[in-house]
Design a protein around this motif. Structure first.
Motif, short mmCIF file in Angstrom:
data_model
loop_
_atom_site.label_atom_id
_atom_site.label_comp_id
_atom_site.label_asym_id
_atom_site.label_seq_id
_atom_site.Cartn_x
_atom_site.Cartn_y
_atom_site.Cartn_z
N UNK A 65 0.81 -1.21 0.00
CA UNK A 65 0.00 0.00 0.00
C UNK A 65 0.85 1.27 0.00
N UNK A 66 1.83 1.35 0.89
CA UNK A 66 2.63 2.56 1.01
C UNK A 66 3.43 2.83 -0.26
N UNK A 67 3.97 1.77 -0.84
CA UNK A 67 4.70 1.91 -2.10
C UNK A 67 3.78 2.42 -3.20
N UNK A 68 2.60 1.80 -3.32
CA UNK A 68 1.66 2.20 -4.36
C UNK A 68 1.19 3.64 -4.17
N UNK A 69 0.93 4.03 -2.91
CA UNK A 69 0.45 5.39 -2.64
C UNK A 69 1.51 6.42 -3.00
N UNK A 70 2.76 6.15 -2.66
CA UNK A 70 3.84 7.08 -2.95
C UNK A 70 4.06 7.22 -4.45
N UNK A 71 4.06 6.11 -5.16
CA UNK A 71 4.29 6.15 -6.61
C UNK A 71 3.13 6.84 -7.33
N UNK A 72 1.90 6.58 -6.85
CA UNK A 72 0.74 7.26 -7.44
C UNK A 72 0.87 8.76 -7.29
N UNK A 73 1.30 9.22 -6.13
CA UNK A 73 1.48 10.66 -5.88
C UNK A 73 2.47 11.26 -6.86
N UNK A 74 3.57 10.58 -7.06
CA UNK A 74 4.64 11.11 -7.92
C UNK A 74 4.20 11.23 -9.37
N UNK A 75 3.40 10.27 -9.85
CA UNK A 75 2.99 10.29 -11.25
C UNK A 75 1.69 11.06 -11.51
N UNK A 76 0.91 11.32 -10.45
CA UNK A 76 -0.39 11.98 -10.63
C UNK A 76 -0.26 13.48 -10.71
N UNK A 77 0.49 14.07 -9.80
CA UNK A 77 0.54 15.53 -9.69
C UNK A 77 1.70 16.09 -10.51
N UNK A 78 1.50 16.07 -11.83
CA UNK A 78 2.57 16.43 -12.76
C UNK A 78 2.10 17.52 -13.71
N UNK A 79 2.91 18.54 -13.84
CA UNK A 79 2.71 19.59 -14.83
C UNK A 79 3.32 19.12 -16.13
N UNK A 80 2.49 18.87 -17.14
CA UNK A 80 2.99 18.32 -18.40
C UNK A 80 3.98 19.24 -19.10
N UNK A 81 3.97 20.52 -18.75
CA UNK A 81 4.91 21.46 -19.35
C UNK A 81 6.30 21.37 -18.76
N UNK A 82 6.41 20.80 -17.58
CA UNK A 82 7.72 20.64 -16.92
C UNK A 82 7.70 19.36 -16.07
N UNK A 83 7.60 18.28 -16.77
CA UNK A 83 7.42 16.99 -16.11
C UNK A 83 8.54 16.65 -15.14
N UNK A 84 9.77 16.76 -15.59
CA UNK A 84 10.88 16.34 -14.73
C UNK A 84 10.97 17.17 -13.45
N UNK A 85 10.68 18.46 -13.56
CA UNK A 85 10.66 19.30 -12.35
C UNK A 85 9.57 18.82 -11.40
N UNK A 86 8.40 18.49 -11.95
CA UNK A 86 7.32 17.97 -11.12
C UNK A 86 7.70 16.67 -10.45
N UNK A 87 8.29 15.77 -11.23
CA UNK A 87 8.70 14.48 -10.67
C UNK A 87 9.66 14.69 -9.49
N UNK A 88 10.64 15.54 -9.70
CA UNK A 88 11.65 15.76 -8.65
C UNK A 88 11.05 16.41 -7.41
N UNK A 89 10.15 17.37 -7.61
CA UNK A 89 9.48 17.99 -6.46
C UNK A 89 8.63 16.99 -5.71
N UNK A 90 7.92 16.13 -6.45
CA UNK A 90 7.08 15.12 -5.81
C UNK A 90 7.92 14.08 -5.07
N UNK A 91 9.05 13.73 -5.64
CA UNK A 91 9.96 12.79 -4.96
C UNK A 91 10.47 13.41 -3.66
N UNK A 92 10.79 14.70 -3.71
CA UNK A 92 11.21 15.40 -2.48
C UNK A 92 10.11 15.35 -1.42
N UNK A 93 8.85 15.50 -1.85
CA UNK A 93 7.73 15.44 -0.91
C UNK A 93 7.65 14.06 -0.25
#
Length: 433
Positions: free
Chosen positions: A209-237
């Motif tokens: 559950x915890x793994x799935x929840x974390x990965x879902x967060x990282x891939x869901x809240x993404x700005x398509x105009x700056x994907x990598x920045x979003x990914x990195x910010x979400x990983x930091x979260x």
């Protein structure tokens, strides 16, 4: 005395009391065996296995099998072909269809949890549909929000004293009290995403559950105009949220590193390694992963290719010492690799009239004899014998896990392309004309 006799009669029943896990797999011919694992924090523990006959299987569990989250693996690779379920001292009966997924026929916990997930999925789908309309029906929106709350409260109440309760409570989704436009809803959904999730909960830790929840967060809240920045910010979260649970954090980051590596996203892959994952690894226990991360970082696009040497007429020659060519192709192959033996002739023909390209062919071999017979057909390639195959230092430095593999270097030995096959390789070289 009667009480003692009764106790002695009941004892074997208690010790050997059995429940079963059984079910059907379809299409039946696709499934041969089922392996049962118990999920523990950051690992899985093997329990049992059985054959699947005509799409059916059954496993008997004795009283030593403790309640918790379990996983059935039904094909290889194991991390792809599996499903998880709750076992809590009751029979678990299911139907699994390769195309439609999972349904439970027996097990109050699993039926309740799956019904809850389905009901929430349907209501969330309605809300998403409403947000896609220009003129939102606010009355219908309010009804959906009410339904969302009712489903959650009903499921939590019904699952009291069950393991399913921990998962249902942790799945509580953000629910606005009044109407919110799409942007506001999305931002609030992200802000409150982790509120119901307790990363220190031992029930959740012994599940995916915890793994799935974390990965879902990282891939869901993404700005398509700056994907990598979003990914990195979400990983930091995620790192911040899991700061007190280092074992869970490490598992999540390792999984993410592999996912972004497989997507060939070098920027995010190396960010995970350098900013977060490396500091969590043990130099001895995690030696292989550390080596893989170093190789991936050293072979990123634009990096100077890892240097290596080989015996030559000059005694020894280094990659870094070569000059006079526009491109250098480092290819890893083997005389026992059928794909290599199909692709190398194509490369040989393509380069037959090109004098500005040099091929360094590193043969990953267990024995020298077959390699020597094969290289006769490629006199224009610089042949390098890779003794000890995968354990040779050259493929280790380049992070090689399969053959053939190709790296294209420019005249300064910087990596400019990493084509997947000879077709992509020749297409890249043609594009440089």
């Amino acid at each position: 005395m009667k009480k003692l006799i009764l106790a002695l009669v009941l004892l074997p029943t208690l010790v050997f009391a059995q429940h079963k896990i059984s079910g059907t797999f379809s299409p039946a011919k696709q499934f041969k065996a089922a392996l049962l694992y118990k999920l523990e924090p950051a690992k899985t523990v093997y329990i049992n296995n059985t054959t699947i006959v005509d799409g059916r299987f059954e496993m008997l569990l004795d009283a030593s099998v403790k309640p918790g989250m379990y996983r059935i693996v039904y094909a290889l690779p194991q991390d792809q072909y599996n499903f998880d379920f709750i076992y809590n001292n009751e029979d678990v009966v299911f139907d699994f269809n390769a195309n439609k997924g999972m349904s439970f026929q027996a097990s109050k916990e699993n039926i309740l949890l799956n019904n809850y997930k389905h009901e929430m999925y349907v209501v969330k789908g309605k809300i998403n549909t409403l947000y896609s309309d220009k003129d939102i029906d606010k009355a219908e929106y309010t009804a959906c929000i009410k339904e969302l709350k009712e489903i959650q409260e009903k499921a939590e109440q019904a699952s009291k004293d069950m393991l399913a309760y921990d998962f249902i409570k942790a799945s509580r989704t953000y629910t606005p009290n009044t109407f919110e436009d799409a942007a506001t809803y999305f931002n609030n959904y992200k802000t409150h995403y982790f509120n119901p999730i307790d990363f220190s909960n031992p029930v959740l830790q012994r599940s995916g559950f915890l793994m799935d929840a974390a990965i879902k967060y990282i891939y869901t809240f993404v700005d398509n105009g700056r994907k990598n920045t979003s990914y990195k910010n979400n990983i930091d979260d995620v790192v911040r949220i899991t700061s007190k649970e280092k074992a869970i954090q490490k598992s999540i980051l390792e999984s993410l590193w592999n996912q972004f590596k497989n997507k060939n996203n070098e920027e995010v892959t190396n960010y995970i390694a350098s900013q977060h994952l490396q500091k969590l690894l043990d130099p001895v226990k995690d030696e292989i992963l550390l080596s893989d991360m170093k190789a991936f970082q050293n072979t990123a696009m634009g990096a100077t290719a890892p240097d290596f040497s080989w015996p030559s007429k000059m005694g020894s020659t280094k990659l870094s010492e070569l000059s006079g060519k526009d491109f250098y192709i480092v290819t890893f192959w083997s005389s026992t690799c059928s794909h290599c033996l199909a692709e190398l002739p194509v490369l040989k023909t393509y380069l037959s009239n090109k004098k500005n390209i040099q091929v360094l062919a590193v043969g990953l071999e267990d024995e020298r004899e077959n390699w020597e017979k094969t290289i006769v057909d490629y006199p224009d390639f610089t042949q390098i014998y890779g003794y000890n195959k995968w354990d040779n230092p050259i493929p280790i430095a380049y992070g090689i896990s399969s053959t053939p593999s190709f790296f294209v270097l420019d005249k300064d030995k910087k990596i400019v392309a990493k084509p997947n096959d000879v077709t992509a390789l020749t297409a890249y070289l043609d594009s440089q004309k």
